[in-house]
Design a protein around this motif. Structure first.
Motif, PDB file in Angstrom:
ATOM      1  N   ALA A 102       0.830  -1.207   0.000  1.00  0.00           N
ATOM      2  CA  ALA A 102       0.000   0.000   0.000  1.00  0.00           C
ATOM      3  C   ALA A 102       0.861   1.253   0.000  1.00  0.00           C
ATOM      4  O   ALA A 102       0.565   2.236  -0.709  1.00  0.00           O
ATOM      5  CB  ALA A 102      -0.919  -0.013   1.221  1.00  0.00           C
ATOM      6  N   LEU A 103       1.952   1.240   0.776  1.00  0.00           N
ATOM      7  CA  LEU A 103       2.853   2.391   0.803  1.00  0.00           C
ATOM      8  C   LEU A 103       3.530   2.571  -0.553  1.00  0.00           C
ATOM      9  O   LEU A 103       3.728   3.700  -1.020  1.00  0.00           O
ATOM     10  CB  LEU A 103       3.895   2.206   1.906  1.00  0.00           C
ATOM     11  CG  LEU A 103       4.740   3.422   2.275  1.00  0.00           C
ATOM     12  CD1 LEU A 103       3.860   4.570   2.745  1.00  0.00           C
ATOM     13  CD2 LEU A 103       5.753   3.059   3.363  1.00  0.00           C
ATOM     14  N   ALA A 104       3.873   1.458  -1.204  1.00  0.00           N
ATOM     15  CA  ALA A 104       4.467   1.536  -2.541  1.00  0.00           C
ATOM     16  C   ALA A 104       3.476   2.129  -3.537  1.00  0.00           C
ATOM     17  O   ALA A 104       3.852   2.925  -4.416  1.00  0.00           O
ATOM     18  CB  ALA A 104       4.910   0.145  -2.999  1.00  0.00           C
ATOM     19  N   GLY A 105       2.201   1.738  -3.423  1.00  0.00           N
ATOM     20  CA  GLY A 105       1.191   2.318  -4.296  1.00  0.00           C
ATOM     21  C   GLY A 105       1.044   3.810  -4.097  1.00  0.00           C
ATOM     22  O   GLY A 105       0.916   4.573  -5.070  1.00  0.00           O
ATOM     23  N   LEU A 106       1.089   4.250  -2.843  1.00  0.00           N
ATOM     24  CA  LEU A 106       1.025   5.687  -2.552  1.00  0.00           C
ATOM     25  C   LEU A 106       2.232   6.403  -3.155  1.00  0.00           C
ATOM     26  O   LEU A 106       2.087   7.474  -3.778  1.00  0.00           O
ATOM     27  CB  LEU A 106       0.972   5.908  -1.044  1.00  0.00           C
ATOM     28  CG  LEU A 106       1.035   7.367  -0.569  1.00  0.00           C
ATOM     29  CD1 LEU A 106      -0.149   8.151  -1.102  1.00  0.00           C
ATOM     30  CD2 LEU A 106       1.096   7.421   0.955  1.00  0.00           C
ATOM     31  N   PHE A 110       8.807   8.597   2.719  1.00  0.00           N
ATOM     32  CA  PHE A 110       7.713   7.773   3.238  1.00  0.00           C
ATOM     33  C   PHE A 110       8.264   6.634   4.087  1.00  0.00           C
ATOM     34  O   PHE A 110       7.761   6.337   5.172  1.00  0.00           O
ATOM     35  CB  PHE A 110       6.890   7.189   2.083  1.00  0.00           C
ATOM     36  CG  PHE A 110       6.097   8.203   1.312  1.00  0.00           C
ATOM     37  CD1 PHE A 110       5.765   9.425   1.875  1.00  0.00           C
ATOM     38  CD2 PHE A 110       5.680   7.944   0.021  1.00  0.00           C
ATOM     39  CE1 PHE A 110       5.051  10.374   1.161  1.00  0.00           C
ATOM     40  CE2 PHE A 110       4.953   8.870  -0.702  1.00  0.00           C
ATOM     41  CZ  PHE A 110       4.640  10.102  -0.132  1.00  0.00           C
ATOM     42  N   GLY A 111       9.312   5.986   3.572  1.00  0.00           N
ATOM     43  CA  GLY A 111       9.897   4.884   4.331  1.00  0.00           C
ATOM     44  C   GLY A 111      10.471   5.319   5.652  1.00  0.00           C
ATOM     45  O   GLY A 111      10.319   4.631   6.672  1.00  0.00           O
ATOM     46  N   ALA A 112      11.132   6.480   5.673  1.00  0.00           N
ATOM     47  CA  ALA A 112      11.677   6.995   6.935  1.00  0.00           C
ATOM     48  C   ALA A 112      10.561   7.329   7.913  1.00  0.00           C
ATOM     49  O   ALA A 112      10.702   7.140   9.129  1.00  0.00           O
ATOM     50  CB  ALA A 112      12.536   8.227   6.661  1.00  0.00           C
ATOM     51  N   LEU A 124      11.574   0.468  -1.244  1.00  0.00           N
ATOM     52  CA  LEU A 124      10.703   1.615  -1.476  1.00  0.00           C
ATOM     53  C   LEU A 124      11.393   2.664  -2.348  1.00  0.00           C
ATOM     54  O   LEU A 124      10.746   3.321  -3.173  1.00  0.00           O
ATOM     55  CB  LEU A 124      10.271   2.222  -0.147  1.00  0.00           C
ATOM     56  CG  LEU A 124       8.967   3.030  -0.187  1.00  0.00           C
ATOM     57  CD1 LEU A 124       7.814   2.140  -0.647  1.00  0.00           C
ATOM     58  CD2 LEU A 124       8.654   3.623   1.176  1.00  0.00           C
ATOM     59  N   VAL A 125      12.700   2.843  -2.188  1.00  0.00           N
ATOM     60  CA  VAL A 125      13.439   3.737  -3.088  1.00  0.00           C
ATOM     61  C   VAL A 125      13.327   3.218  -4.524  1.00  0.00           C
ATOM     62  O   VAL A 125      13.112   3.992  -5.471  1.00  0.00           O
ATOM     63  CB  VAL A 125      14.912   3.840  -2.659  1.00  0.00           C
ATOM     64  CG1 VAL A 125      15.742   4.552  -3.721  1.00  0.00           C
ATOM     65  CG2 VAL A 125      15.025   4.585  -1.339  1.00  0.00           C
ATOM     66  N   GLY A 126      13.453   1.915  -4.700  1.00  0.00           N
ATOM     67  CA  GLY A 126      13.269   1.331  -6.018  1.00  0.00           C
ATOM     68  C   GLY A 126      11.863   1.545  -6.547  1.00  0.00           C
ATOM     69  O   GLY A 126      11.671   1.776  -7.753  1.00  0.00           O
ATOM     70  N   CYS A 127      10.859   1.498  -5.657  1.00  0.00           N
ATOM     71  CA  CYS A 127       9.477   1.743  -6.071  1.00  0.00           C
ATOM     72  C   CYS A 127       9.320   3.165  -6.613  1.00  0.00           C
ATOM     73  O   CYS A 127       8.640   3.387  -7.629  1.00  0.00           O
ATOM     74  CB  CYS A 127       8.530   1.533  -4.891  1.00  0.00           C
ATOM     75  SG  CYS A 127       8.344  -0.182  -4.376  1.00  0.00           S
ATOM     76  N   GLY A 128       9.930   4.134  -5.943  1.00  0.00           N
ATOM     77  CA  GLY A 128       9.847   5.511  -6.423  1.00  0.00           C
ATOM     78  C   GLY A 128      10.471   5.674  -7.793  1.00  0.00           C
ATOM     79  O   GLY A 128       9.908   6.330  -8.680  1.00  0.00           O
ATOM     80  N   ALA A 129      11.642   5.072  -7.995  1.00  0.00           N
ATOM     81  CA  ALA A 129      12.302   5.163  -9.301  1.00  0.00           C
ATOM     82  C   ALA A 129      11.506   4.425 -10.376  1.00  0.00           C
ATOM     83  O   ALA A 129      11.399   4.888 -11.519  1.00  0.00           O
ATOM     84  CB  ALA A 129      13.712   4.592  -9.204  1.00  0.00           C
ATOM     85  N   ALA A 130      10.944   3.264 -10.020  1.00  0.00           N
ATOM     86  CA  ALA A 130      10.131   2.504 -10.981  1.00  0.00           C
ATOM     87  C   ALA A 130       8.928   3.317 -11.433  1.00  0.00           C
ATOM     88  O   ALA A 130       8.600   3.368 -12.629  1.00  0.00           O
ATOM     89  CB  ALA A 130       9.680   1.186 -10.344  1.00  0.00           C
TER      90      ALA A 130
END
Length: 621
Positions: A43-47, A176-178, A190-196
């Motif tokens: 869910a956090l990755a989707g956000l 968000f992760g922090a 999560l950093v990878g999710c942002g770049a993706a």
């Protein structure tokens, strides 16, 4: 000199206070739900993906408005596809943008120097964040990088916006992760999710974005990271499409424009050749950027003026050759990958390639902010067009000139950016052609392998290398960089002076005691290792006076340092053929701080490999 990036670190007390305020805004129950549940992480990755999609759309819109204002472009017209911009505008606007960029960086650098008494730290990018910093990034510093990237691209410098996209989106995901105090592995994911999400939003290509994260940011594909990364990429792509109209890069009707007949195994032969050509040209481009930077430094041009000079040179290329060398090249790529192509001869294509490559090297080398992602795609398409027209006999094979342009686009991008599967899926999502995608895979494998074996770096990791870092991919991180000699060595090491008589040494170290003893000189510096059984054998076999300890020393020049990782230590054991080596604090002082054995190093290395294997399979135990 190239303007230095902006401050990303703050004093420790300020960091702690900021973290406390950040955590106070996130309820403890919400933090626990995300930390303790895979669904919470998804869910956090989707956000993060939705926010990234909105950020990419905002950057695209703002930069297009800036280009239209500076160059007087009609609505919807891309700068690199324009034909009626006045020559004086083409010449001066990139220089003006460089001057603004240089003065901005200089002003902020002076402000930070006055406030903190030092130069600003370099902004950490997503690859470096995951490789060295556990996925921690600065939103403020990343926002400034994105702003500089927009100024650079909007003023016409030959750089793409993808670097700014991934920088700001990955930093927001890291924030968000922090906020939720994620574990190190989840924070990196999560950093990878942002770049993706950033790459998926930029190209409307979720699979491309996902594999960009796997190959370049996270550094490996794992079952545990599949769902959050793909969800983030999908969300980013959907949100960006809803906010900004994204025309397809390849405008073809069906597969007839890509192939003349059914593709066979023989069609891979010219494709392999194109991949190798792209590998060589990619290396030349990366070296060219370095040469420009070295030339700028050698010229001693004031740092604020270097981007202006680079912009003037880029503008001159646009006037002399074509406006297609300006900005990222989206409009120009549309022309060349359109159903009818750009209608240029081989000489014109070769000149345009040389001009665009030179403009990109000048832009980055002179200090404009941005990357070579889209420039490498455009340059690769040009190489494919030139290859299809210059190589005799290609008419006998199935791929058409447009197909070779698509294949070259992916192959050159792999050589510069890396990520074979990333560029393969980009070709698939842009063309929808599985046969052409198969040929693209052949070319990118050939290009990637050739670059890796002859050069060893992508553009990002090459620049890390020039800074003195040893990062070759995001997978260098992780665990291999944290499993250091300092964490493995035995610290309680007894030493003996090298001047100690052998008889006294044998009395203190009888057979059956530890088999290795570290010797130091009169100043306490490491002198070598004495093997106890060899010392007893030497005393027993001596015909005259027993030898001194100095005659029995081994590995006097072979030492480890605490900062070496386990992989480097294992290589040192292989090179020296030793089962144990002393650890010294540095090559100059050579003070003994520990001892490390090969067996313990390999044991811990194997344990970490097994842990990584379980993590890739999603196993928790």
């Amino acid at each position: 000199m190239t303007p230095r990036p902006i401050l990303t670190r703050v004093p420790a007390r300020a960091r702690l206070l900021a973290r406390a305020r950040l955590l106070a805004k996130v309820p403890a129950r919400a933090r626990a739900a995300v930390r303790g549940s895979e669904i919470g992480l998804v869910a956090l990755a989707g956000l993060a993906g939705c926010v990234a999609g909105a950020a990419v759309a905002a950057m695209q819109g703002a930069t297009q408005v800036l280009r239209a204002w500076l160059y007087g472009l009609p609505p919807g017209m891309r700068l690199s596809a324009s034909h009626d911009v006045p020559a004086l505008t083409l010449l001066l606007v990139p220089a003006a943008g460089g001057l603004v960029l240089g003065l901005l960086a200089h002003t902020i650098t002076r402000a930070i120097a006055r406030r903190h008494g030092r130069r600003p730290h370099a902004v950490v990018d997503p690859i470096e964040a995951n490789a060295l910093h556990g996925g921690r990034m600065s939103v403020r510093g990343s926002g400034l990088v994105a702003l500089q990237n927009m100024i650079s691209n909007g003023s016409g410098a030959s750089v793409g916006l993808e670097a700014g996209y991934t920088q700001i989106c990955a930093s927001l995901a890291a924030r968000f992760g922090a906020s939720f105090e994620l574990r190190r592995s989840d924070q990196r994911t999560l950093v990878g999710c942002g770049a993706a999400a950033a790459i998926a939003a930029a190209f409307g290509a979720p699979l491309t974005g996902a594999f960009y994260a796997f190959e370049l940011i996270i550094g490996t594909y794992a079952i545990a990271t599949l769902t959050p990364v793909v969800v983030a990429a999908l969300c980013g792509s959907v949100v960006a499409r809803a906010l900004v109209d994204q025309p397809a890069l390849v405008t073809v009707d069906g597969l007839d424009a890509l192939t003349s007949t059914a593709i066979t195994g023989a069609d891979t032969v010219p494709v392999l050749g194109l991949g190798l050509v792209c590998a060589g040209l990619g290396i030349v481009i990366m070296r060219g950027v370095t040469l420009v930077e070295a030339g700028i430094r050698a010229s001693r041009i004031p740092a604020p003026l270097a981007p202006a000079l680079g912009g003037l040179c880029v503008g001159a290329l646009a006037v002399a050759v074509s406006p297609q060398v300006l900005s990222g090249g989206h409009g120009a790529l549309h022309l060349h990958l359109g159903a009818h192509g750009a209608g240029m001869g081989l000489g014109g294509l070769a000149l345009l390639f040389a001009a665009k490559a030179t403009a990109s090297a000048l832009s980055i080398g002179a200090g404009f902010r941005g990357g070579l992602f889209f420039a490498s795609l455009f340059l690769g398409a040009l190489v494919g067009e030139i290859f299809s027209g210059a190589m005799p006999g290609l008419a006998a094979f199935a791929p058409t000139p447009l197909a070779y342009a698509v294949i070259g686009m992916s192959a050159l991008a792999v050589a510069v950016i890396g990520g074979p599967l990333t560029m393969t899926f980009l070709a698939l999502e842009l063309t929808g052609s599985f046969p052409i995608t198969g040929l693209v895979l052949v070319a990118v494998i050939a290009s990637s392998l050739a670059v890796r074996k002859t050069f060893g770096y992508s553009f990002a990791t090459w620049r890390f290398h020039l800074r003195g870092e040893s990062i070759r991919s995001a997978h260098d991180v992780g665990w291999i960089r944290t499993l250091t000699v300092d964490t493995l060595m035995r610290r309680e090491v007894a030493t003996v002076p090298v001047s100690l008589p052998l008889t006294a040494f044998l009395t203190d170290h009888p057979l059956g005691s530890p088999s290795r003893v570290v010797a130091v000189d009169g100043e306490g510096r490491y002198a070598g290792i004495v093997r106890v059984p060899e010392a007893h054998a030497a005393a027993r076999d001596a015909d005259g006076p027993p030898p001194g300890l100095a005659d029995l020393l081994r590995h006097a020049d072979d030492v480890l340092t605490p900062g070496m990782n386990a992989k480097a230590a294992a290589a040192a054991f292989d090179r020296t053929e030793s089962e144990a080596l002393a650890v010294v604090d540095g090559p100059e002082t050579r003070r003994v701080v520990g001892l490390l054995t090969e067996s313990h190093t390999l044991k811990r290395y194997a344990e970490e490999l097994d842990r990584q294997r379980r993590a890739m399979l999603g196993e928790t135990a």
